[in-house]
Design a protein around this motif. Sequence first.
Motif, PDB file in Angstrom:
ATOM      1  N   TYR A 124       0.812  -1.224   0.000  1.00 49.82           N
ATOM      2  CA  TYR A 124       0.000   0.000   0.000  1.00 49.82           C
ATOM      3  C   TYR A 124       0.847   1.277   0.000  1.00 49.82           C
ATOM      4  O   TYR A 124       0.299   2.358  -0.247  1.00 49.82           O
ATOM      5  CB  TYR A 124      -0.922   0.011   1.221  1.00 49.82           C
ATOM      6  N   ASN A 166      -9.515   0.911   0.951  1.00 50.26           N
ATOM      7  CA  ASN A 166      -8.264   1.420   0.394  1.00 50.26           C
ATOM      8  C   ASN A 166      -7.763   2.674   1.101  1.00 50.26           C
ATOM      9  O   ASN A 166      -6.972   3.441   0.537  1.00 50.26           O
ATOM     10  CB  ASN A 166      -8.427   1.717  -1.111  1.00 50.26           C
ATOM     11  N   THR A 167      -8.233   2.859   2.331  1.00 41.88           N
ATOM     12  CA  THR A 167      -7.798   4.021   3.115  1.00 41.88           C
ATOM     13  C   THR A 167      -7.336   3.559   4.492  1.00 41.88           C
ATOM     14  O   THR A 167      -7.989   2.716   5.125  1.00 41.88           O
ATOM     15  CB  THR A 167      -8.942   5.039   3.268  1.00 41.88           C
ATOM     16  N   TYR A 170      -6.743   4.371   8.341  1.00 42.15           N
ATOM     17  CA  TYR A 170      -7.221   5.258   9.390  1.00 42.15           C
ATOM     18  C   TYR A 170      -6.357   5.037  10.645  1.00 42.15           C
ATOM     19  O   TYR A 170      -6.151   3.894  11.082  1.00 42.15           O
ATOM     20  CB  TYR A 170      -8.688   4.976   9.721  1.00 42.15           C
ATOM     21  N   LYS A 186      -6.529  10.055   8.229  1.00 48.93           N
ATOM     22  CA  LYS A 186      -6.639   9.100   7.138  1.00 48.93           C
ATOM     23  C   LYS A 186      -5.577   9.379   6.096  1.00 48.93           C
ATOM     24  O   LYS A 186      -5.050  10.484   5.972  1.00 48.93           O
ATOM     25  CB  LYS A 186      -8.027   9.160   6.494  1.00 48.93           C
ATOM     26  N   ASP A 217      -4.905   7.749   1.968  1.00 50.47           N
ATOM     27  CA  ASP A 217      -5.221   6.782   0.927  1.00 50.47           C
ATOM     28  C   ASP A 217      -3.981   5.970   0.581  1.00 50.47           C
ATOM     29  O   ASP A 217      -2.836   6.421   0.742  1.00 50.47           O
ATOM     30  CB  ASP A 217      -5.731   7.498  -0.331  1.00 50.47           C
ATOM     31  N   SER A 233      -0.095  15.207  -0.754  1.00 49.71           N
ATOM     32  CA  SER A 233      -1.105  14.257  -0.294  1.00 49.71           C
ATOM     33  C   SER A 233      -0.496  13.093   0.491  1.00 49.71           C
ATOM     34  O   SER A 233      -1.219  12.224   0.968  1.00 49.71           O
ATOM     35  CB  SER A 233      -1.885  13.700  -1.493  1.00 49.71           C
ATOM     36  N   ASP A 245     -16.000  10.930   4.749  1.00 50.04           N
ATOM     37  CA  ASP A 245     -14.821  11.549   5.377  1.00 50.04           C
ATOM     38  C   ASP A 245     -15.199  12.584   6.433  1.00 50.04           C
ATOM     39  O   ASP A 245     -14.465  13.548   6.670  1.00 50.04           O
ATOM     40  CB  ASP A 245     -13.900  12.192   4.317  1.00 50.04           C
TER      41      ASP A 245
END
Length: 973
Positions: A34, A356-357, A359, A368, A370, A379, A416
Amino acid sequence: MNHFIRSSPIDMQLLASILCLLSSMMLYAQHDTYGFSKIPVYTTFQTSDYQGGIQNWDLIQDQRGFVYVANNFGLLEYDGNEWRKYEVQNNTRVRSVYVDETNRVYVGGQNQFGYFAPDSSGTLTFSSIYDSLTDQNKSLEDIWKITRYEDEIWFCSYLGIIGYDGKKARMLPRPFEYGLAFNVANKMYVYAPEHGLAEFNGQTFQVIPNTKRFGDNQIKEIIPHQNGNLLIFLEDGHIFKFSNGKLSPWSVAAGDFLKEALINKVLLLQNNQIAIGTQNNGILILDSTGKSVLHLTKDRGLGNRTVLALHEDQFQNLWVGLNNGISMVELASPFSIIDEQSGLPGTGYCAGFFGNTLYLGTSNGLFKLDAHPDPIAESRNYELIPGSGGQVYNIQQINNSLLLGHHSGAFEIINDQAVPFYDVSGTWKFEKIPHETEILAGTYDGFLQLNTTSSGSRHIELLDDFRESSRVFEFYNDSVIFMTHGYKGVYRLTYNTHKNQFSEVKYYGDQSGFPSNILINVFDLGNELVFPAATGIFSYDSDIDRFVHHQKLEKWIAPNQHVREMTSDIHGNIYYLTDQELGILEKNNFGSYQKRSAEFSRILKYVNDDLENITVIDHQNVFIGAKEGFIHYNPSKNYNRDQSFQTYLRHIEAVTDSAIIVHGGADSVYVPDFSLPAYFSSLKFKYATPYFDGQEDLLYQYKLENFDKDWSDWTEISEKEYTNLSQGTYTFHVRAKNVFGVISEPAVFTFTVYPPWYQSRLAYLIYASVLVLIFAISMFILDKRHRQKHEILAELQKHELQKKDSQLQEVSKKSEQEITKLRNDKLRAEIDHKNRELATTTMHLINKNEFMLTIRESIKDLAKNGSKDVAKKLIRDIDRNMSEDEGWEQFTKHFDQVHGDFLSNIKKDHPTLTPQEIKLCAYLRMNMTSKEIANLLNISVRGVEISRYRLRKKLNLTRDTNLVDYMLEYDQA
């Protein structure tokens, strides 16, 4: 020196193919599924740490693992424990550094270059090569790079290259202007702005056709790439691929980033990734395809954004020389940090991966990120979920709903956003009721039941029949829940789903098998519930309704430890955290476990000790709550824990009258034997182990043979001092133990402490000589004294003999005198006896004569009155009797015996003496008075006087002579 062999093109292609295959395998094995934004564990060294200048231009390691840094203030050396600084001649700045196979350290600076090598004491000293150059070859300015080609060390500047073969230096041919040299598989390349890329053919540089594309742009590095190709990195950020004699741009997604950042250094890493150090924005790491993998910059793994040097050590740590400081980044470590440098503030409490996130819940809220963020994009940082600010306890996905347990209550994450649906009390966690749609939530005040209506709204019901704080609970079966309270014990709750209440509540404590009522937890390990207590791990035995020791787990986790957190992954591996260690029990094919905890000891000090949490997302992503953010653990990362390592003696100092450096630590582990005088006060050892994988957790152990009975306890202290050692030979051993429990090869140093001068061999020889001399003199003196004593003794004996003789004579004389005295005394006694007899006889005679006189007088009276004839006749008879001395003869005999023949002698000497006068002499000798004599002689006193007078005349005595004295002394004359 080593001799390098030029490889053929076929060899190079085969080697490149093999490297490519291995690289692909490694990338597949270590690919981050990931790519969560995280920062490797790193260490930053400030100028105050290494006591040097801010800029660090080059880095390298020697065969031992010591790090050498080209610094503004000189050469820096780091052994893992401490930094040392060595100044170069003229105090020039050091721009480049290189170490050969003998650990000789070559340095280049401003109009100066040479090498450091150990002197006789093991201390690095500088020898200049620059000074041996001719004047025409000295105009080199800065030596920016040092590399090696076959048997020569090349010192590279922008004005020329000097080759040094260990004996002499030469200027390499310069047919045209070119820059620094680059060694790629023992091929030397330079770039000439007017001609292009050139390769050294053994004699000179030969231009490679069709390579004039870079203009005045500097080449910063050339590295090998796939299929025998080369990658050429320019200062302005452009990258070119050189393949089959042709140049072509190598496009990467981070091209614009590199153009803005400007390239300073490039390093091909051991895992075939490429580390690019920039002028303006830290380090960018690309994979072999050019994809960005990791970005490190100021406050994100580095202490500064300007990178001047790169070096990878044997542990795959990346050493970074910065414009201000030095950083060591542990790229191969399975541990990474997610904290405020990644945009994640606060203490870590929970983690989850949904949709796919990622936390992450902290004390500051829910954040969070991604999956697969761009490492150089904004990002990449974690974002706060609006409405979630504050203490987060749990994040769970149940029935397609993302639920958040929070200090402020219960929330659902929708679009979100954190949307609250219960705000009466803080909410700990959620659990779906088995085979039901309802959800049970543990809160500060007990339990909630959450129902979702057909319209999607939530119905919340508080279960009033149990109001204890319910943070830790697990379902035992469809209707039974075990809830543990940290300070009260365990509750067994039977839940009636139809009545929405607990039909039975039963309490378990120290009467039910636990050691106490406190610090009891419950964890679901997939197929069973386990109950760690204050000490020991327990399981519930429903047959006896008691808790019993979990023998299988207690075999691996000591019963005296308190387990704070346990969780398992899909393979049955168990992660655990106790009050003493953090580790993993890896399940094998036989159902048993292999324990690994040593490597986790490095991060234990960072782990959150409040509401501990370990979350397993997959085989590459395990999140451990930390005091600052989270620790990310990648179990699948290829991590070599079995590297051998060595401990080195870095400094040995003896103190006598002054400090003496016995060993400076610059040479190999061998240290020659050394001897110390007896009067030394101390011997101090400093040692180090360049093991840069948990360096701060290294422990040392030492032993001094002939002094210490056994190895010391393990300690973090890297020095030892001995004082007042007695004479003898000693061997000092020291070794290290790394975080994995592996012990290094020891460093050994043998030395001898000399005895005091008065106990040395020479002293003993002198003592022996002196003793012999003393013995000889003593014997001579003794002999002389003996003779003298003999003489004296003889003299004394003679004197004593004489004395004895004298004494004997004296004794004899005294004895004789005593005998004579005794004889005389005897004689006197006899004389006295005789005198007494004489005196008695004399007195008898006197009495007789007196008597006779009396009778005569009586007779006379008778005659007057009677017959005259008869009286006359009687008188005549008496007279005749008185005149006859019938006893005279007897008297004479006795008298001569007493007085030594006095009468005989005086008769002999004086024959004219009459008998009457002889008697007078005898009586005078007896010292008798005249009256007494008159009675004896029958004469008057006057007659005695006349007789005395006549006697004097016959004896011819003077008037002065006393007649009596004369008679007494007569025999002595």
